[in-house]
Design an enzyme around this catalytic site. Sequence first.
Site, PDB file in Angstrom:
ATOM      1  N   ASP A  26       0.814  -1.070  -0.012  1.00  0.00           N
ATOM      2  CA  ASP A  26      -0.003  -0.213  -0.078  1.00  0.00           C
ATOM      3  C   ASP A  26       0.877   1.065   0.163  1.00  0.00           C
ATOM      4  OD1 ASP A  26      -2.217   1.781  -0.059  1.00  0.00           O
ATOM      5  OD2 ASP A  26      -2.777   0.990   2.008  1.00  0.00           O
ATOM      6  N   ALA A  27       1.238   1.380  -1.328  1.00  0.00           N
ATOM      7  CA  ALA A  27       2.101   2.722  -1.492  1.00  0.00           C
ATOM      8  C   ALA A  27       1.543   3.948  -2.139  1.00  0.00           C
ATOM      9  CB  ALA A  27       3.496   2.294  -2.127  1.00  0.00           C
ATOM     10  N   LYS A  28       0.296   3.722  -2.805  1.00  0.00           N
ATOM     11  CA  LYS A  28      -0.267   4.894  -3.531  1.00  0.00           C
ATOM     12  C   LYS A  28       0.691   5.658  -4.164  1.00  0.00           C
ATOM     13  CE  LYS A  28      -4.128   4.720  -0.015  1.00  0.00           C
ATOM     14  NZ  LYS A  28      -3.727   3.774   0.872  1.00  0.00           N
ATOM     15  N   ARG A  29       1.441   4.978  -5.029  1.00  0.00           N
ATOM     16  CA  ARG A  29       2.454   5.999  -5.805  1.00  0.00           C
ATOM     17  C   ARG A  29       1.771   6.510  -7.234  1.00  0.00           C
ATOM     18  NH1 ARG A  29       4.899   5.625  -1.619  1.00  0.00           N
ATOM     19  NH2 ARG A  29       7.030   4.930  -1.484  1.00  0.00           N
TER      20      ARG A  29
END
Length: 280
Positions: free
Chosen positions: A97-100
């Site tokens: 879960d990095a939401k890059r």
Amino acid sequence: MSPLEPFGTRLRQAMDTRGPLCVGIDPHASLLTAWGLNDDVDGLERFTRTVVEALADRVAVLKPQSAFFERFGSRGIAVLEKAVEESRAAGALVLMDAKRGDIGSTMGAYAEAFLRKDSPLFSDAVTVSPYLGFGSLRPALDQAVLSGCGVFVLALTSNPEGAEVQRATASGGGPLAQLMLNHMADENAGADPMGSVGAVVGATLGDAGVDLDINGPLLAPGIGAQGATPADLPGVFAAAVRNVVPSVSRGVLRHGPDAAALRGAAERFADEIRVAVAGV
């Protein structure tokens, strides 16, 4: 390393055998304190190791939130690398879960960090933001195909602030979120049993008001502490509910540090989700 089957295939198998549940690994300060741990790298490592040892051999997906490891710098990232490796070795799929979200070579570098097989942070999937334009995600989408990985694209998130962007009218009419979902459906066209490009859609939304039939997985945060329950899933996702991967973090993690209590909480959520999905 041998080629992996497409992520959508592997996820379907994991959900069918282990249950349709994703458990977040969110070692924020309040949870560390609640577990009797210090808010430092040692506390982070003990927390993360406990969750992985308790759950990685039984849940379909583990979802570490990268930010809670990054805040400790290189030592925190080292804990994250070990957690990813050990979770995958125990059979769990790891969704980073990095939401890059970026463009060009920068997006490509993010994709290599999480989706290239020789990366220390190699994960089965990663979360990304499409709101620099869906085309900006192409480096991640292409890298995911090469590695047999998945990409979960933010569509309709559970935070109230998201609506001002996600519900805004796109140039062709309809909400911007629907345009993004249409792009995801295009990426997944023809995939069986489902594609590897997923959407993030909050379980707290009630009637989503968009077409969620993207032939791909639908990550549904908001179960548990944010107020949604497994029984709410059919009302949000309708006919697409079979592809939903409900995500629970605090609802499970608050039962730690006792490993048996963590396992029991995860099993209860998985059972409730199976019942809710079976009724559709």
